[in-house]
Design a protein around this motif. Structure first.
Motif, PDB file in Angstrom:
ATOM      1  N   PRO A   1       2.627   3.611  14.312  1.00  0.00           N
ATOM      2  CA  PRO A   1       3.425   4.493  13.442  1.00  0.00           C
ATOM      3  C   PRO A   1       4.889   4.077  13.309  1.00  0.00           C
ATOM      4  O   PRO A   1       5.457   4.150  12.214  1.00  0.00           O
ATOM      5  N   SER A   2       5.497   3.635  14.383  1.00  0.00           N
ATOM      6  CA  SER A   2       6.910   3.246  14.330  1.00  0.00           C
ATOM      7  C   SER A   2       7.106   1.819  13.812  1.00  0.00           C
ATOM      8  O   SER A   2       8.216   1.420  13.455  1.00  0.00           O
ATOM      9  N   GLY A   3       6.007   1.067  13.824  1.00  0.00           N
ATOM     10  CA  GLY A   3       6.095  -0.348  13.453  1.00  0.00           C
ATOM     11  C   GLY A   3       6.379  -1.245  14.644  1.00  0.00           C
ATOM     12  O   GLY A   3       6.447  -2.462  14.501  1.00  0.00           O
TER      13      GLY A   3
ATOM     14  N   PHE B   1       3.483   9.818   6.566  1.00  0.00           N
ATOM     15  CA  PHE B   1       3.184   8.394   6.777  1.00  0.00           C
ATOM     16  C   PHE B   1       3.666   7.905   8.147  1.00  0.00           C
ATOM     17  O   PHE B   1       2.954   7.173   8.837  1.00  0.00           O
ATOM     18  N   SER B   2       4.845   8.336   8.543  1.00  0.00           N
ATOM     19  CA  SER B   2       5.465   7.809   9.765  1.00  0.00           C
ATOM     20  C   SER B   2       4.754   8.263  11.037  1.00  0.00           C
ATOM     21  O   SER B   2       5.083   7.792  12.124  1.00  0.00           O
TER      22      SER B   2
ATOM     23  N   ASN C   1       8.766   3.212   6.574  1.00  0.00           N
ATOM     24  CA  ASN C   1       8.443   4.639   6.678  1.00  0.00           C
ATOM     25  C   ASN C   1       9.263   5.479   5.703  1.00  0.00           C
ATOM     26  O   ASN C   1       8.808   6.544   5.273  1.00  0.00           O
ATOM     27  N   ALA C   2      10.438   5.026   5.333  1.00  0.00           N
ATOM     28  CA  ALA C   2      11.255   5.762   4.372  1.00  0.00           C
ATOM     29  C   ALA C   2      10.616   5.747   2.986  1.00  0.00           C
ATOM     30  O   ALA C   2      10.797   6.677   2.199  1.00  0.00           O
ATOM     31  N   LYS C   3       9.871   4.673   2.707  1.00  0.00           N
ATOM     32  CA  LYS C   3       9.214   4.540   1.411  1.00  0.00           C
ATOM     33  C   LYS C   3       7.717   4.850   1.485  1.00  0.00           C
ATOM     34  O   LYS C   3       7.013   4.727   0.479  1.00  0.00           O
ATOM     35  N   SER C   4       7.218   5.201   2.665  1.00  0.00           N
ATOM     36  CA  SER C   4       5.782   5.475   2.851  1.00  0.00           C
ATOM     37  C   SER C   4       4.930   4.324   2.312  1.00  0.00           C
ATOM     38  O   SER C   4       3.960   4.539   1.569  1.00  0.00           O
ATOM     39  N   THR C   5       5.323   3.134   2.682  1.00  0.00           N
ATOM     40  CA  THR C   5       4.636   1.953   2.158  1.00  0.00           C
ATOM     41  C   THR C   5       4.309   0.972   3.275  1.00  0.00           C
ATOM     42  O   THR C   5       5.129   0.711   4.150  1.00  0.00           O
TER      43      THR C   5
ATOM     44  N   CYS D   1       0.861  -1.174   0.000  1.00  0.00           N
ATOM     45  CA  CYS D   1       0.000   0.000   0.000  1.00  0.00           C
ATOM     46  C   CYS D   1       0.901   1.227   0.000  1.00  0.00           C
ATOM     47  O   CYS D   1       1.568   1.502   0.997  1.00  0.00           O
ATOM     48  N   ALA D   2       0.942   1.918  -1.130  1.00  0.00           N
ATOM     49  CA  ALA D   2       1.768   3.115  -1.256  1.00  0.00           C
ATOM     50  C   ALA D   2       0.970   4.326  -0.806  1.00  0.00           C
ATOM     51  O   ALA D   2      -0.130   4.570  -1.319  1.00  0.00           O
ATOM     52  N   ALA D   3       1.521   5.063   0.144  1.00  0.00           N
ATOM     53  CA  ALA D   3       0.816   6.208   0.720  1.00  0.00           C
ATOM     54  C   ALA D   3       1.452   7.516   0.283  1.00  0.00           C
ATOM     55  O   ALA D   3       2.677   7.600   0.089  1.00  0.00           O
TER      56      ALA D   3
END
Lengths: 107, 116
Positions: B53-55, B29-30, B74-78, B22-24
């Motif tokens: 948010p942090s995973g 995003f983070s 989070n670096a890829k907002s995915t 899922c690309a946001a």
């Protein structure tokens, strides 16, 4: 798990009527209850959050009430575009759960 | 404008694996929890999994625990959903959604069909 029971399963109405849809929780969820509308072949969209709080961009004919275990979504004077399926969802505790939906259809 | 775009669905045999993405875009995003929700054909909505948010925190419905893994980059907002040991009852349209309380934004959904 918290079960949400929606009633009726199907409601047949004439445009212009005002209606109420019910969502009953199996245990108290305070006001952690949200309502969504889903039209055919579309993603759901949120209508009401926290039982009664309005959402920007949602028509004012939609309103919600309730707390604890009994909740109601009201539609004042149903418009033709309102015929769709409505779901309630609780965010009080994991697992998050949805009701089974109420289908609003044209009489 | 917030956009969520799912991909990776398709037809898969029972017992096999599939990974959804899922690309946001349009938001930070983070900062937000992310969720997967599914809908079997002609059925209602069913929450599948969530991630903080942090995973660092993840949550699953019982029927997918041990088989599905939610993750995020989070670096890829995915957002991802790794689905292993798929069963016929996993057949559904899978939506990603955000944030939490309530799900304000939904993707368009991606279909997963588990069948031999």
């Amino acid at each position: 798990d918290i079960m949400l029971t929606q009633s009726p399963a199907t409601l047949s109405v004439t445009p212009g009527e005002s209606i109420s849809l019910s969502c009953r929780a199996s245990q108290s969820i305070s006001t952690n209850l949200h309502w969504y509308q889903q039209k055919p072949n579309e993603s759901p969209r949120v209508l009401i959050k926290y039982a009664s709080q309005t959402i920007s961009g949602i028509p004012s004919r939609f309103s919600g009430s309730g707390s604890g275990t009994d909740f109601t979504l009201n539609i004042n004077r149903v418009e033709p575009e309102d015929f769709s399926v409505y779901y309630c969802q609780q965010s009080n505790s994991w697992p998050l759960t949805f009701g089974s939906g109420t289908k609003l259809e044209i009489k | 404008e917030v956009q969520l775009v799912e991909s990776g669905g398709g037809l898969v045999q029972p017992g096999r694996s599939l990974k959804l993405s899922c690309a946001a875009s349009g938001f930070t995003f983070s900062n937000y929890g992310m969720h997967w929700i599914r809908q079997a054909p002609t059925k209602g909505l069913e929450w599948v999994a969530s991630i903080s948010p942090s995973g660092g925190s993840t949550y699953y419905r019982d029927s997918v625990k041990g088989r599905f893994t939610i993750s995020r980059d989070n670096a890829k907002s995915t957002l991802y959903l790794q689905m292993d040991s798929l069963r016929s009852e996993d057949t559904a349209t899978y939506y990603c959604a955000t944030p939490t309380d309530p799900f304000d934004y939904w993707g368009q959904g991606v279909m997963v069909t588990v069948s031999s």
